[in-house]
Scaffold this active site. Structure first.
Site, PDB file in Angstrom:
ATOM      1  N   LYS A   1      -8.120  -8.970   4.187  1.00 12.37           N
ATOM      2  CA  LYS A   1      -6.876  -8.203   4.018  1.00 12.37           C
ATOM      3  C   LYS A   1      -5.991  -8.862   2.964  1.00 12.37           C
ATOM      4  O   LYS A   1      -5.372  -9.895   3.235  1.00 12.37           O
ATOM      5  CB  LYS A   1      -6.148  -8.131   5.361  1.00 12.37           C
ATOM      6  CG  LYS A   1      -6.919  -7.374   6.440  1.00 12.37           C
ATOM      7  CD  LYS A   1      -6.179  -7.399   7.757  1.00 12.37           C
ATOM      8  CE  LYS A   1      -6.991  -6.786   8.891  1.00 12.37           C
ATOM      9  NZ  LYS A   1      -7.391  -5.400   8.707  1.00 12.37           N
TER      10      LYS A   1
ATOM     11  N   ALA B   1      -4.725  -7.625  -3.301  1.00 10.34           N
ATOM     12  CA  ALA B   1      -5.751  -7.310  -4.299  1.00 10.34           C
ATOM     13  C   ALA B   1      -6.674  -6.215  -3.770  1.00 10.34           C
ATOM     14  O   ALA B   1      -7.070  -5.301  -4.502  1.00 10.34           O
ATOM     15  CB  ALA B   1      -6.564  -8.562  -4.627  1.00 10.34           C
TER      16      ALA B   1
ATOM     17  N   GLU C   1      10.145   3.742   6.000  1.00 11.41           N
ATOM     18  CA  GLU C   1      10.179   2.265   5.909  1.00 11.41           C
ATOM     19  C   GLU C   1      11.566   1.782   6.343  1.00 11.41           C
ATOM     20  O   GLU C   1      12.561   2.187   5.765  1.00 11.41           O
ATOM     21  CB  GLU C   1       9.892   1.833   4.456  1.00 11.41           C
ATOM     22  CG  GLU C   1      10.187   0.373   4.139  1.00 11.41           C
ATOM     23  CD  GLU C   1       9.367  -0.628   4.945  1.00 11.41           C
ATOM     24  OE1 GLU C   1       8.133  -0.589   4.879  1.00 11.41           O
ATOM     25  OE2 GLU C   1       9.998  -1.455   5.657  1.00 11.41           O
TER      26      GLU C   1
ATOM     27  N   GLN D   1       4.477 -10.726  -1.052  1.00 11.32           N
ATOM     28  CA  GLN D   1       4.194 -11.841  -0.142  1.00 11.32           C
ATOM     29  C   GLN D   1       3.296 -12.936  -0.740  1.00 11.32           C
ATOM     30  O   GLN D   1       3.428 -14.107  -0.371  1.00 11.32           O
ATOM     31  CB  GLN D   1       3.564 -11.306   1.151  1.00 11.32           C
ATOM     32  CG  GLN D   1       4.432 -10.301   1.890  1.00 11.32           C
ATOM     33  CD  GLN D   1       3.652  -9.504   2.935  1.00 11.32           C
ATOM     34  OE1 GLN D   1       2.807 -10.027   3.646  1.00 11.32           O
ATOM     35  NE2 GLN D   1       3.932  -8.210   3.032  1.00 11.32           N
TER      36      GLN D   1
ATOM     37  N   CYS E   1      -4.670 -12.444   3.976  1.00 12.92           N
ATOM     38  CA  CYS E   1      -4.981 -13.544   3.060  1.00 12.92           C
ATOM     39  C   CYS E   1      -5.508 -14.779   3.794  1.00 12.92           C
ATOM     40  O   CYS E   1      -4.782 -15.752   4.006  1.00 12.92           O
ATOM     41  CB  CYS E   1      -3.799 -13.926   2.192  1.00 12.92           C
ATOM     42  SG  CYS E   1      -4.347 -14.992   0.846  1.00 12.92           S
TER      43      CYS E   1
ATOM     44  N   CYS F   1      -8.985 -13.633  -3.495  1.00 10.04           N
ATOM     45  CA  CYS F   1      -8.142 -14.663  -2.912  1.00 10.04           C
ATOM     46  C   CYS F   1      -8.006 -15.800  -3.912  1.00 10.04           C
ATOM     47  O   CYS F   1      -8.956 -16.572  -4.096  1.00 10.04           O
ATOM     48  CB  CYS F   1      -8.781 -15.161  -1.610  1.00 10.04           C
ATOM     49  SG  CYS F   1      -7.737 -16.335  -0.768  1.00 10.04           S
TER      50      CYS F   1
ATOM     51  N   VAL G   1       8.689   4.062  12.428  1.00  9.55           N
ATOM     52  CA  VAL G   1       7.823   5.022  13.130  1.00  9.55           C
ATOM     53  C   VAL G   1       7.616   4.511  14.542  1.00  9.55           C
ATOM     54  O   VAL G   1       7.259   3.337  14.726  1.00  9.55           O
ATOM     55  CB  VAL G   1       6.426   5.107  12.457  1.00  9.55           C
ATOM     56  CG1 VAL G   1       5.581   6.180  13.119  1.00  9.55           C
ATOM     57  CG2 VAL G   1       6.557   5.339  10.982  1.00  9.55           C
TER      58      VAL G   1
ATOM     59  N   GLY H   1       0.819  -1.219   0.000  1.00 11.36           N
ATOM     60  CA  GLY H   1       0.000   0.000   0.000  1.00 11.36           C
ATOM     61  C   GLY H   1       0.848   1.262   0.000  1.00 11.36           C
ATOM     62  O   GLY H   1       0.531   2.237  -0.692  1.00 11.36           O
TER      63      GLY H   1
HETATM   64  C1  LIG Z   1       1.632 -16.227   2.725  1.00 16.19           C
HETATM   65  C2  LIG Z   1       0.859 -15.061   2.183  1.00 16.19           C
HETATM   66  C3  LIG Z   1       0.036 -15.237   1.098  1.00 16.19           C
HETATM   67  C4  LIG Z   1      -0.684 -14.173   0.582  1.00 16.19           C
HETATM   68  N1  LIG Z   1      -1.443 -14.382  -0.543  1.00 16.19           N
HETATM   69  C5  LIG Z   1      -2.082 -13.342  -1.103  1.00 16.19           C
HETATM   70  C6  LIG Z   1      -2.788 -13.506  -2.341  1.00 16.19           C
HETATM   71  O1  LIG Z   1      -2.806 -14.591  -2.912  1.00 16.19           O
HETATM   72  N2  LIG Z   1      -3.416 -12.435  -2.870  1.00 16.19           N
HETATM   73  C7  LIG Z   1      -3.375 -11.216  -2.274  1.00 16.19           C
HETATM   74  O2  LIG Z   1      -3.929 -10.273  -2.833  1.00 16.19           O
HETATM   75  N3  LIG Z   1      -2.732 -11.012  -1.084  1.00 16.19           N
HETATM   76  C8  LIG Z   1      -2.081 -12.040  -0.493  1.00 16.19           C
HETATM   77  N4  LIG Z   1      -1.380 -11.855   0.679  1.00 16.19           N
HETATM   78  C9  LIG Z   1      -1.589 -10.610   1.476  1.00 16.19           C
HETATM   79  C10 LIG Z   1      -0.799  -9.396   1.008  1.00 16.19           C
HETATM   80  O3  LIG Z   1       0.567  -9.680   0.898  1.00 16.19           O
HETATM   81  C11 LIG Z   1      -1.034  -8.246   1.986  1.00 16.19           C
HETATM   82  O4  LIG Z   1      -2.415  -8.107   2.220  1.00 16.19           O
HETATM   83  C12 LIG Z   1      -0.483  -6.943   1.465  1.00 16.19           C
HETATM   84  O5  LIG Z   1       0.914  -7.020   1.345  1.00 16.19           O
HETATM   85  C13 LIG Z   1      -0.887  -5.785   2.384  1.00 16.19           C
HETATM   86  O6  LIG Z   1      -0.226  -4.600   2.037  1.00 16.19           O
HETATM   87  P1  LIG Z   1       0.073  -3.513   3.182  1.00 16.19           P
HETATM   88  O7  LIG Z   1       0.741  -2.371   2.522  1.00 16.19           O
HETATM   89  O8  LIG Z   1      -1.129  -3.272   3.991  1.00 16.19           O
HETATM   90  O9  LIG Z   1       1.113  -4.252   4.162  1.00 16.19           O
HETATM   91  P2  LIG Z   1       2.571  -4.756   3.833  1.00 16.19           P
HETATM   92  O10 LIG Z   1       2.746  -4.997   2.378  1.00 16.19           O
HETATM   93  O11 LIG Z   1       2.836  -5.905   4.744  1.00 16.19           O
HETATM   94  O12 LIG Z   1       3.499  -3.513   4.216  1.00 16.19           O
HETATM   95  C14 LIG Z   1       3.602  -2.983   5.509  1.00 16.19           C
HETATM   96  C15 LIG Z   1       4.944  -2.246   5.582  1.00 16.19           C
HETATM   97  O13 LIG Z   1       5.012  -1.479   6.780  1.00 16.19           O
HETATM   98  C16 LIG Z   1       6.335  -1.553   7.289  1.00 16.19           C
HETATM   99  N5  LIG Z   1       6.289  -1.238   8.714  1.00 16.19           N
HETATM  100  C17 LIG Z   1       5.762  -1.984   9.720  1.00 16.19           C
HETATM  101  N6  LIG Z   1       5.905  -1.346  10.887  1.00 16.19           N
HETATM  102  C18 LIG Z   1       6.525  -0.164  10.619  1.00 16.19           C
HETATM  103  C19 LIG Z   1       6.938   0.953  11.421  1.00 16.19           C
HETATM  104  N7  LIG Z   1       6.750   0.975  12.750  1.00 16.19           N
HETATM  105  N8  LIG Z   1       7.526   2.005  10.796  1.00 16.19           N
HETATM  106  C20 LIG Z   1       7.700   2.025   9.435  1.00 16.19           C
HETATM  107  N9  LIG Z   1       7.329   0.974   8.632  1.00 16.19           N
HETATM  108  C21 LIG Z   1       6.771  -0.084   9.228  1.00 16.19           C
HETATM  109  C22 LIG Z   1       6.746  -2.990   6.997  1.00 16.19           C
HETATM  110  O14 LIG Z   1       8.165  -3.115   7.008  1.00 16.19           O
HETATM  111  C23 LIG Z   1       6.141  -3.210   5.621  1.00 16.19           C
HETATM  112  O15 LIG Z   1       7.045  -2.883   4.587  1.00 16.19           O
HETATM  113  C24 LIG Z   1      -0.606 -12.894   1.199  1.00 16.19           C
HETATM  114  C25 LIG Z   1       0.233 -12.706   2.290  1.00 16.19           C
HETATM  115  C26 LIG Z   1       0.978 -13.776   2.780  1.00 16.19           C
HETATM  116  C27 LIG Z   1       1.915 -13.561   3.946  1.00 16.19           C
END
Ligand SMILES: Cc1cc2nc3c(=O)[nH]c(=O)nc-3n(C[C@H](O)[C@H](O)[C@H](O)COP(=O)(O)OP(=O)(O)OC[C@H]3O[C@@H](n4cnc5c(N)ncnc54)[C@H](O)[C@@H]3O)c2cc1C
EC number: 1.8.5.8
Length: 450
Positions: free
Chosen positions: A344, A347, A75, A83, A201, A379, A118, A54
């Site tokens: 979550k 996608a 970050e 992932q 997921c 999913c 953060v 995101g």
């Molecule tokens: C095994 C597995 C299978 C999956 N399969 C699917 C799938 O098939 N299809 C699908 O759409 N999704 C899937 N997902 C889910 C998907 O990867 C996540 O929903 C998605 O990455 C969420 O994005 P996000 O930006 O919210 O979080 P993330 O991509 O996890 O990013 C969060 C970021 O915040 C950073 N962060 C955390 N704490 C701090 C802090 N205090 N200060 C600064 N930075 C920080 C982290 O380092 C990280 O880079 C899967 C996930 C896993 C683990």
């Protein structure tokens, strides 16, 4: 680690996969970005917390709105991971190296990378604090901190991962241990878990079960494996249409599903897993395993739990249609760290990014946000090395399918999409702010049919 060679079959399928795979390699000449800046400013028009799916996607979109020099991403990690591919890494169908790239290569060029964590949000003063002692102010804040993995809430973890026969696709540190456990399997119980918390997921805990079953069949070990899915939930999946399809597969493949069973302890030295019965508090059951796949309990990141932007449960408290914060109008949330009542996934993040982009652009012009997020999430339920049921649905758990065919059927085409097309889209379009989900495709396909 040798990947399973037979992931896709047939020359056409392999050619297609090969073509798409070009887009999943490390960034080549198209590489966009620079490293973390040493001379970070202390004020940005748009500050993004988190450089995951995101965070990077929104940074790319905000760069187009206000100019790169006015955007920063906080970050701490050196590597950015896709992932969703870890499901296939855990089953030996992809290499772990294909899932990650340097963070420096995904930060949009000219956007500041503040390489820090953060530790405090102060939305009343429009600033945040980092673990390297900096205070950074903003005009608009986008929170994209993801979801926290709480392995330590299970007694015996994470140290239990030092023993063999146990793995977890949810962490970069343990995903290859799943593949090792699968290869080392001889005879006995193969146990898969689902915790008693929200997860990212929600399909991933069972996808690895179907892949393991397929692996055991391929390697002649199926008759020696007793496959058990112990889930804290009361149903196999939240959308009826796909739950029915999965139930058929479960019966057909002789898989045992036990509901309301929550993993509370792993005795890795004895290869035992302890589950509590959520319907009968205090009642526990010990299961010996030959292989254990753990999906950890998860929660909002600690930094959010006690912050003013969180709801009572610790998630960023946003309007479910506009993604604007309910109390602070210059604060926005996207992805796993929010209280959006949908599944979550990356996608969902893609679909949210288009809406949030529009919301922020209107807020910047002092106008009221108009575009509404319908909860779209997806999913790809991997049910074998060349089969996927593509679940797509909305806030009401109603199917919101892209393709003009029944997506509850297992298909090779959907497997290729999951394994090769989606990573291509992710690295080349979504992270560059050009992919807001399949809504346009859906309209096109459905227009074509009417
Ligand atoms: C095994 C597995 C299978 C999956 N399969 C699917 C799938 O098939 N299809 C699908 O759409 N999704 C899937 N997902 C889910 C998907 O990867 C996540 O929903 C998605 O990455 C969420 O994005 P996000 O930006 O919210 O979080 P993330 O991509 O996890 O990013 C969060 C970021 O915040 C950073 N962060 C955390 N704490 C701090 C802090 N205090 N200060 C600064 N930075 C920080 C982290 O380092 C990280 O880079 C899967 C996930 C896993 C683990």
């Amino acid at each position: 680690m040798t990947p399973l060679a037979t992931a896709v079959s047939g020359p056409r399928a392999r050619l297609f996969a090969c073509f798409l795979r070009l887009g999943t390699q490390q960034a080549g000449p198209l590489r966009l970005h620079t490293g973390a800046s040493l001379a970070a400013k202390n004020y940005y028009e748009v500050l993004v917390l988190g450089g995951g799916s995101g965070g990077i996607t929104m940074a790319a979109r905000m760069k187009r709105r206000v100019g790169a020099e006015n955007v920063a991403v906080v970050e701490p990690s050196e590597r950015h991971f896709y992932q969703p591919i870890w499901t296939l890494v855990g089953a030996g169908a992809k290499q772990l190296s294909s899932s990650g790239r340097p963070t420096a290569s995904v930060i949009p060029s000219g956007v500041e990378w503040i390489k820090a964590r953060v530790i405090e949000l102060n939305p009343d003063k429009n600033c945040i604090h980092t673990d390297n002692g900096k205070e950074i102010s903003y005009k608009y804040l986008i929170i994209a901190l993801g979801i926290q993995l709480d392995y330590e809430k299970i007694k015996g973890l994470p140290e239990g991962f030092e023993h063999p026969k146990i793995g977890s696709n949810y962490s970069v540190k343990t995903v290859e241990k799943t593949w090792k456990a699968l290869q080392d399997f001889k005879e006995g119980n193969a146990v898969f878990t689902f915790p008693n918390t929200p997860v990212k997921c929600a399909g991933a805990p069972q996808k690895i079960m179907y892949l393991s079953e397929a692996y055991f069949r391929k390697t002649g070990k199926r008759s020696k494996a007793n496959i058990i899915f112990n889930t804290s939930l009361g149903a196999i999946f939240g959308v009826k249409k796909y739950a029915a399809a999965l139930q058929e597969i479960i019966q057909e493949r002789d898989l045992t599903v036990n509901y309301k069973q929550n993993l509370i302890e792993v005795r890795a030295d004895r290869q035992e897993a302890v589950f509590e019965n959520l319907d009968k508090p205090g009642e526990t059951q010990v299961i010996s395993y030959e292989m254990l796949h753990v999906t950890p309990p998860m929660s909002p990141p600690d930094v959010l739990k006690t912050s003013p932007v969180a709801d009572a449960a610790g998630w960023v408290d946003v309007d479910k249609e506009t993604l604007q914060h309910k109390k602070y109008p210059n604060v926005f949330g996207i992805g796993d760290c929010t209280n959006l009542p949908t599944s979550k996934t990356a996608a969902a993040v893609a679909a949210q990014s288009g809406i949030l982009d529009r919301t922020i652009s209107l807020v910047m012009k002092n106008q009221t946000p108009t575009k509404k997020y319908d909860g779209y999430t997806s999913c790809p339920l991997v049910t074998g090395y060349n089969r996927v049921i593509l679940a797509e649905f909305d806030y009401n758990a109603q199917p919101l399918e892209t393709f003009p065919f029944d997506q509850s059927k297992e298909r090779l085409s959907m497997y290729l999409m999951k394994a090769d097309l989606m990573p291509f889209l992710y690295w080349n379009m979504m992270l560059r702010g050009y992919w807001g989900g399949p809504a346009i495709l859906r309209k096109l396909f459905h227009l074509g049919m009417s």
